[in-house]
Scaffold this motif. Structure first.
Motif, PDB file in Angstrom:
ATOM      1  N   MET A   1      -2.434 -41.754  34.018  1.00  0.00           N
ATOM      2  CA  MET A   1      -1.905 -40.832  35.031  1.00  0.00           C
ATOM      3  C   MET A   1      -2.004 -41.489  36.412  1.00  0.00           C
ATOM      4  SD  MET A   1      -3.109 -36.914  35.727  1.00  0.00           S
ATOM      5  CE  MET A   1      -1.984 -35.570  35.407  1.00  0.00           C
ATOM      6  N   SER A   2      -0.897 -41.487  37.141  1.00  0.00           N
ATOM      7  CA  SER A   2      -0.908 -42.139  38.449  1.00  0.00           C
ATOM      8  C   SER A   2      -1.786 -41.363  39.419  1.00  0.00           C
ATOM      9  CB  SER A   2       0.516 -42.205  39.011  1.00  0.00           C
ATOM     10  OG  SER A   2       0.944 -40.911  39.398  1.00  0.00           O
ATOM     11  N   ALA A   3      -2.233 -42.068  40.482  1.00  0.00           N
ATOM     12  CA  ALA A   3      -3.030 -41.382  41.496  1.00  0.00           C
ATOM     13  C   ALA A   3      -2.203 -40.265  42.124  1.00  0.00           C
ATOM     14  CB  ALA A   3      -3.488 -42.376  42.565  1.00  0.00           C
ATOM     15  N   TYR A   4      -0.881 -40.507  42.291  1.00  0.00           N
ATOM     16  CA  TYR A   4      -0.047 -39.450  42.876  1.00  0.00           C
ATOM     17  C   TYR A   4      -0.050 -38.200  41.995  1.00  0.00           C
ATOM     18  CZ  TYR A   4       3.555 -36.635  44.866  1.00  0.00           C
ATOM     19  OH  TYR A   4       4.192 -35.567  45.425  1.00  0.00           O
ATOM     20  N   SER A   5       0.094 -38.401  40.669  1.00  0.00           N
ATOM     21  CA  SER A   5       0.097 -37.246  39.766  1.00  0.00           C
ATOM     22  C   SER A   5      -1.233 -36.503  39.819  1.00  0.00           C
ATOM     23  CB  SER A   5       0.352 -37.690  38.328  1.00  0.00           C
ATOM     24  OG  SER A   5       1.612 -38.292  38.233  1.00  0.00           O
ATOM     25  N   GLN A   6      -2.319 -37.254  39.919  1.00  0.00           N
ATOM     26  CA  GLN A   6      -3.624 -36.591  39.969  1.00  0.00           C
ATOM     27  C   GLN A   6      -3.756 -35.730  41.219  1.00  0.00           C
ATOM     28  OE1 GLN A   6      -5.951 -40.312  39.232  1.00  0.00           O
ATOM     29  NE2 GLN A   6      -6.987 -39.076  37.679  1.00  0.00           N
ATOM     30  N   ILE A   7      -3.287 -36.289  42.331  1.00  0.00           N
ATOM     31  CA  ILE A   7      -3.430 -35.537  43.583  1.00  0.00           C
ATOM     32  C   ILE A   7      -2.468 -34.343  43.597  1.00  0.00           C
ATOM     33  CG2 ILE A   7      -1.770 -36.702  45.141  1.00  0.00           C
ATOM     34  CD1 ILE A   7      -4.162 -36.969  47.100  1.00  0.00           C
ATOM     35  N   ALA A   8      -1.277 -34.518  43.012  1.00  0.00           N
ATOM     36  CA  ALA A   8      -0.332 -33.399  42.960  1.00  0.00           C
ATOM     37  C   ALA A   8      -0.869 -32.286  42.057  1.00  0.00           C
ATOM     38  CB  ALA A   8       1.039 -33.875  42.480  1.00  0.00           C
ATOM     39  N   ASP A   9      -1.497 -32.669  40.942  1.00  0.00           N
ATOM     40  CA  ASP A   9      -2.119 -31.664  40.074  1.00  0.00           C
ATOM     41  C   ASP A   9      -3.207 -30.897  40.826  1.00  0.00           C
ATOM     42  OD1 ASP A   9      -0.534 -32.304  37.987  1.00  0.00           O
ATOM     43  OD2 ASP A   9      -2.115 -33.147  36.718  1.00  0.00           O
ATOM     44  N   HIS A  10      -4.008 -31.650  41.546  1.00  0.00           N
ATOM     45  CA  HIS A  10      -5.105 -31.018  42.277  1.00  0.00           C
ATOM     46  C   HIS A  10      -4.568 -30.003  43.283  1.00  0.00           C
ATOM     47  CE1 HIS A  10      -9.192 -30.810  43.948  1.00  0.00           C
ATOM     48  NE2 HIS A  10      -8.639 -30.825  45.154  1.00  0.00           N
ATOM     49  N   PHE A  11      -3.542 -30.392  44.029  1.00  0.00           N
ATOM     50  CA  PHE A  11      -3.009 -29.459  45.029  1.00  0.00           C
ATOM     51  C   PHE A  11      -2.200 -28.335  44.376  1.00  0.00           C
ATOM     52  CE2 PHE A  11      -4.720 -32.494  47.886  1.00  0.00           C
ATOM     53  CZ  PHE A  11      -5.052 -31.734  49.001  1.00  0.00           C
ATOM     54  N   GLY A  12      -1.684 -28.569  43.176  1.00  0.00           N
ATOM     55  CA  GLY A  12      -1.072 -27.472  42.428  1.00  0.00           C
ATOM     56  C   GLY A  12      -2.103 -26.412  42.069  1.00  0.00           C
ATOM     57  N   ARG A  13      -3.302 -26.863  41.669  1.00  0.00           N
ATOM     58  CA  ARG A  13      -4.375 -25.906  41.369  1.00  0.00           C
ATOM     59  C   ARG A  13      -4.831 -25.187  42.632  1.00  0.00           C
ATOM     60  NH1 ARG A  13      -5.825 -30.008  37.899  1.00  0.00           N
ATOM     61  NH2 ARG A  13      -7.303 -30.878  39.395  1.00  0.00           N
ATOM     62  N   LEU A  14      -4.921 -25.939  43.720  1.00  0.00           N
ATOM     63  CA  LEU A  14      -5.309 -25.300  44.992  1.00  0.00           C
ATOM     64  C   LEU A  14      -4.277 -24.246  45.390  1.00  0.00           C
ATOM     65  CD1 LEU A  14      -7.046 -24.946  47.485  1.00  0.00           C
ATOM     66  CD2 LEU A  14      -6.085 -27.051  48.429  1.00  0.00           C
ATOM     67  N   SER A  15      -3.004 -24.546  45.137  1.00  0.00           N
ATOM     68  CA  SER A  15      -1.943 -23.578  45.442  1.00  0.00           C
ATOM     69  C   SER A  15      -2.090 -22.325  44.574  1.00  0.00           C
ATOM     70  CB  SER A  15      -0.583 -24.237  45.221  1.00  0.00           C
ATOM     71  OG  SER A  15       0.439 -23.275  45.280  1.00  0.00           O
ATOM     72  N   ALA A  16      -2.409 -22.514  43.289  1.00  0.00           N
ATOM     73  CA  ALA A  16      -2.605 -21.354  42.405  1.00  0.00           C
ATOM     74  C   ALA A  16      -3.746 -20.481  42.921  1.00  0.00           C
ATOM     75  CB  ALA A  16      -2.894 -21.821  40.977  1.00  0.00           C
ATOM     76  N   LEU A  17      -4.792 -21.123  43.433  1.00  0.00           N
ATOM     77  CA  LEU A  17      -5.920 -20.374  43.998  1.00  0.00           C
ATOM     78  C   LEU A  17      -5.502 -19.687  45.305  1.00  0.00           C
ATOM     79  CD1 LEU A  17      -8.875 -19.528  43.922  1.00  0.00           C
ATOM     80  CD2 LEU A  17      -9.486 -21.782  44.829  1.00  0.00           C
ATOM     81  N   SER A  18      -4.766 -20.400  46.146  1.00  0.00           N
ATOM     82  CA  SER A  18      -4.301 -19.805  47.414  1.00  0.00           C
ATOM     83  C   SER A  18      -3.376 -18.621  47.149  1.00  0.00           C
ATOM     84  CB  SER A  18      -3.562 -20.851  48.254  1.00  0.00           C
ATOM     85  OG  SER A  18      -4.405 -21.943  48.520  1.00  0.00           O
ATOM     86  N   ASN A  19      -2.567 -18.721  46.111  1.00  0.00           N
ATOM     87  CA  ASN A  19      -1.700 -17.598  45.756  1.00  0.00           C
ATOM     88  C   ASN A  19      -2.518 -16.368  45.381  1.00  0.00           C
ATOM     89  OD1 ASN A  19       0.732 -18.901  46.200  1.00  0.00           O
ATOM     90  ND2 ASN A  19       0.897 -19.645  44.090  1.00  0.00           N
ATOM     91  N   ALA A  20      -3.594 -16.584  44.633  1.00  0.00           N
ATOM     92  CA  ALA A  20      -4.470 -15.466  44.274  1.00  0.00           C
ATOM     93  C   ALA A  20      -5.058 -14.840  45.539  1.00  0.00           C
ATOM     94  CB  ALA A  20      -5.589 -15.945  43.346  1.00  0.00           C
ATOM     95  N   ILE A  21      -5.517 -15.680  46.456  1.00  0.00           N
ATOM     96  CA  ILE A  21      -6.076 -15.180  47.715  1.00  0.00           C
ATOM     97  C   ILE A  21      -5.013 -14.414  48.497  1.00  0.00           C
ATOM     98  CG2 ILE A  21      -7.007 -15.892  49.960  1.00  0.00           C
ATOM     99  CD1 ILE A  21      -8.371 -18.259  48.455  1.00  0.00           C
ATOM    100  N   GLY A  22      -3.784 -14.939  48.507  1.00  0.00           N
ATOM    101  CA  GLY A  22      -2.699 -14.284  49.243  1.00  0.00           C
ATOM    102  C   GLY A  22      -2.398 -12.887  48.723  1.00  0.00           C
ATOM    103  N   ILE A  23      -2.370 -12.730  47.416  1.00  0.00           N
ATOM    104  CA  ILE A  23      -2.095 -11.408  46.846  1.00  0.00           C
ATOM    105  C   ILE A  23      -3.271 -10.464  47.099  1.00  0.00           C
ATOM    106  CG2 ILE A  23      -1.690 -10.132  44.695  1.00  0.00           C
ATOM    107  CD1 ILE A  23       0.756 -11.668  45.688  1.00  0.00           C
TER     108      ILE A  23
END
Lengths: 502, 502
Positions: free
Chosen positions: B1-23
């Motif tokens: 897995m490329s470093a870019y994919s790892q970082i994009a996955d990480h920020f995808g998870r952070l976004s899922a958490l931020s979405n929960a906070i937003g709702i």
């Protein structure tokens, strides 16, 4: 910081996370626009993984060992450690790959179930349900080894801690011997009475909602710590100090939403009445699903299908709808007539539409079948035949297809094996608790007739709600009613309501 | 897995958490019963700590270094890394004890502000606000060192990445020289015209809500990915693909809720129009607060206070309220009259009630004061005097007390130093973008007159919404309008609307 404090802090954080999940789940069912489903699924999956990681945190084992040796703990703290050890043992019993495989199998099976049910096509569901069953059995074996329980009992214990098939068999065999004959007697008694008049709809949704809110208030629901909304499938959910219920409205029949609201209010009163000091700890949780269902059924079946309730409710109902659609001379809105309609008995194919008398037969059927399937005594492909045979024996009717038969419930496709018996355990528990409450507080039934539920709710708060998970279900019931659960009071209740009617 | 994919996955998870906070934040403001506040605060604090931990995860630094060296990345991926590095630099600049102290100081100051404002008692707030200011300055120093920015610019950059006081000074000095004289001219022109007739309320809330929904639909709001609800303070919030707006209704004046709905719909169109492929990545986020505010003000001020809009909206409004409360011969519901009322100019003390002409003066005052306070050039205790002097210079009026003066906004007590200028940057950006849209698409204004916003929204989708954070604000504006932001179009817009009226 003591080991107990550390573990209590940890479970307090887990509770804060579970509360977030509870509100998001409520939102998904009651508020979320449909285009948000995929994003929401990502959020829910992430939070659930986080909650699972907190629940199996390896430090819990160390804290438990140390805290259980701490000498200065009170009864609630000791019970809290007992509950934590129990759930931790269960959660850590399952290997991660089994959890992941189960989650995938359930997602696939639930989706297939929706179209299989629609098309009454059991063969289309069979392979997917077979996989769910295989994994449920595997989970039951893994948990059973850790807990020293049989496979079925291990699954049952997720919903009914301390429950066992041996105990349920005795209770259900007693009922199963009683119900078919009793149902016929009740139908015969009913046939001898004139058909009650029926007010005609449509009944405006807003008027139904206002009526529901009034009855919730009378029952003692705390609107500062909850809400009433609409969802496709009514439920009680939310979070600590934020217990939200939902209903759905049928303009042709206002009693469906009203009785649904009363049922969910019963669940909500339990949640709102849990001990404030342990609200975010496992020992402060509701005791189990049979006690939870008993609280909804005490309200829906014992209190609000009593004749007394309609003295209070009939004028409210007539006022809500302006006495509309009444027959000659306003017939249909009198208490006696509304009560007769609320206590009609009619054997049918669908569990969720069943009345109080026939409901247990639906449950006993499912319990016997799932126990046999888990044991390997009933091959899944033979389920439709076994289902129909059981319906004939217990209810005297045979569904014309599997949509109205073994495909009607989502429980098995969604991995809820071991859940079904709690419905009827709850109905029996409700009867036994309500009977004890009426004996202890003579004003319970007269109060209901005046719309004053405080004698009943005070007794429930004292003997059930405020006790959380301090005691086992058997202990709780024995302390409240003088003995563990039996079918006697439930049967007597049915006989009184359905045979002795004036 | 490329470093870019790892970082994009990480920020995808952070976004899922931020979405929960937003709702959950939306729920806190729009749905939550008040008794749930303490439990909810625990849940929000826990999720915010989890999100902060994900945002400062030490692996991000390693991934960034590796990913920035990966050769096969496209422009969006490179921009994503740039945005991630920027926010990671900011987030990691602050020591944990500063973050915790700031959170505590803000909680205390916000609470004190509510009663201080009520009582017009600035001295009661002074020590708590002093502490917030001290910590804001400390945060600005820490972030400024990492980013190579002045203290004020470092605070500003949280809301307006790439923004600088040097640039804002030039823009605001230009406006400040123009506005006082212009306001007097506009008032004089207004005084020469007859007072427009005013329909009289009360205007039923449900009718207001239905009118708002109709206008939202006309503007292109996607109801499959959002909702309209009620809250005390209107906002646009929620999650990816779930952009929820709120309003509040005043039965005496339907235009407040309607213009509020239009404003929040402008914000929501931006959020709904972000690039789907990067919805959960930093590069897919909105560019900054001035561009965000421009999207709300394009709808509220440029499009829906245009004369053309009222050709479409006046019949809808009259229909919504049945033409009620009109004067002789139905006066008050004609497009011309409704438009005149929507473009009234009236200097006042309160920013949130200000009209389009006087609003920038409120903002320029706050910007100059907060810059001086951060620099230490204005002692906080002298704020009331400086405020009143600025009001006299910019608006020609002096508030009779601090409740109507320097205590009116929550921004400073809640640690939002550096936010204020984005309101007026947004107003200028809105004018410049709307002007460019009208030049590029001749049907923009005629379309609005027919209730067809597609020419405008298509242009905004193409040039703003779909661009996320691919470009800097200056680049985005230059690509869309041919040049960076200046005050020229905004001033010309005001002159055309407020002086040249027929």
């Amino acid at each position: 910081m003591s080991a107990y404090s550390q573990i209590a802090d940890h479970f307090g954080r887990l509770s804060a996370l579970s509360n977030a999940i509870g509100i998001l789940q409520w939102d998904s069912d009651a508020m979320m626009p449909k285009g948000a489903a995929a994003s929401r699924a990502d959020s829910m999956a992430l939070l659930r993984v986080m909650a699972h990681e907190m629940a199996v945190d390896p430090r819990i084992g160390d804290w438990l060992g140390a805290a259980e040796g701490e000498g200065d703990l009170g009864a609630w703290e000791r019970a809290n450690l007992r509950e934590i050890r129990r759930s931790w043992t269960i959660q850590t019993a399952l290997p991660a790959d089994l959890v992941a495989a189960t989650s995938r199998a359930i997602s696939a099976c639930e989706m297939a179930w929706r179209s299989a049910r629609e098309n009454a096509d059991f063969p289309a569901l069979l392979p997917l349900m077979q996989e769910v069953l295989r994994l449920q059995r595997e989970a039951g074996v893994a948990k059973g080894e850790k807990l020293g329980l049989s496979v079925y009992d291990a699954l049952l214990n997720d919903y009914e801690p301390g429950g066992s098939a041996v105990q349920i068999d005795a209770l259900f065999d007693d009922l199963a011997a009683f119900l078919p004959g009793f149902t016929q007697e009740a139908l015969a008694a009913q046939a001898r009475r004139p058909e009650p008049a029926a007010p005609q709809g449509p009944f405006a949704v807003e008027a139904q909602r206002q009526l529901g809110l009034k009855v919730m208030a009378a029952l003692g629901y705390d609107f500062d710590r909850g809400r009433l909304d609409i969802s496709a499938h009514p439920f009680c959910g939310g979070a600590d100090n934020d217990v939200r219920i939902t209903t759905r409205y049928d303009e042709a029949d206002f009693s469906k939403a009203l009785m649904g609201v009363i049922h969910e209010t019963g669940h909500a009163l339990y949640e709102q009445g849990r001990p404030a000091a342990y609200m975010n700890q496992p020992v402060g949780s509701a005791r189990g699903m049979s006690v939870h269902e008993s609280q909804s059924l005490i309200m829906e079946m014992q209190a609000c299908r009593s004749r007394a309730f309609f003295d209070f409710a009939a004028p409210l109902m007539a006022e809500a709808f302006g006495g509309q659609g009444a027959g000659e001379q306003g017939l249909g809105w009198e208490a006696q007539s509304l009560w007769r309609r609320a206590t009609r008995v009619e054997p049918g194919f669908i569990r969720v539409d069943a009345d109080e008398v026939t409901y247990p037969s639906h449950v006993i059927l499912r319990y016997r079948l799932e126990k046999a399937m888990i044991a390997g005594d009933l091959p899944l492909k033979e389920l439709p035949l076994a289902w129909n045979a059981g319906m004939r024996d217990l209810l005297g009717i045979v569904p014309p297809n599997d949509r109205l038969g073994c495909l009607q419930d989502i429980h098995w496709p969604s991995g809820g094996w071991g859940y079904f018996p709690t419905y009827t355990l709850g109905a029996m528990t409700a009867a036994q608790l309500f009977d004890a409450a009426c004996r202890a507080e003579p004003d319970v039934l007269p109060g209901i007739g005046r719309g004053d539920f405080t004698p009943l709710v005070f007794w429930l708060r004292t003997h059930v709600h405020s006790q959380g998970s301090l005691y086992s279900t058997d202990e709780l019931l024995t302390r409240a009613t003088g003995r563990p659960l039996d079918a006697g009071v439930f049967k007597a209740h049915l006989a009184r309501r359905y045979l002795d009617q004036a």
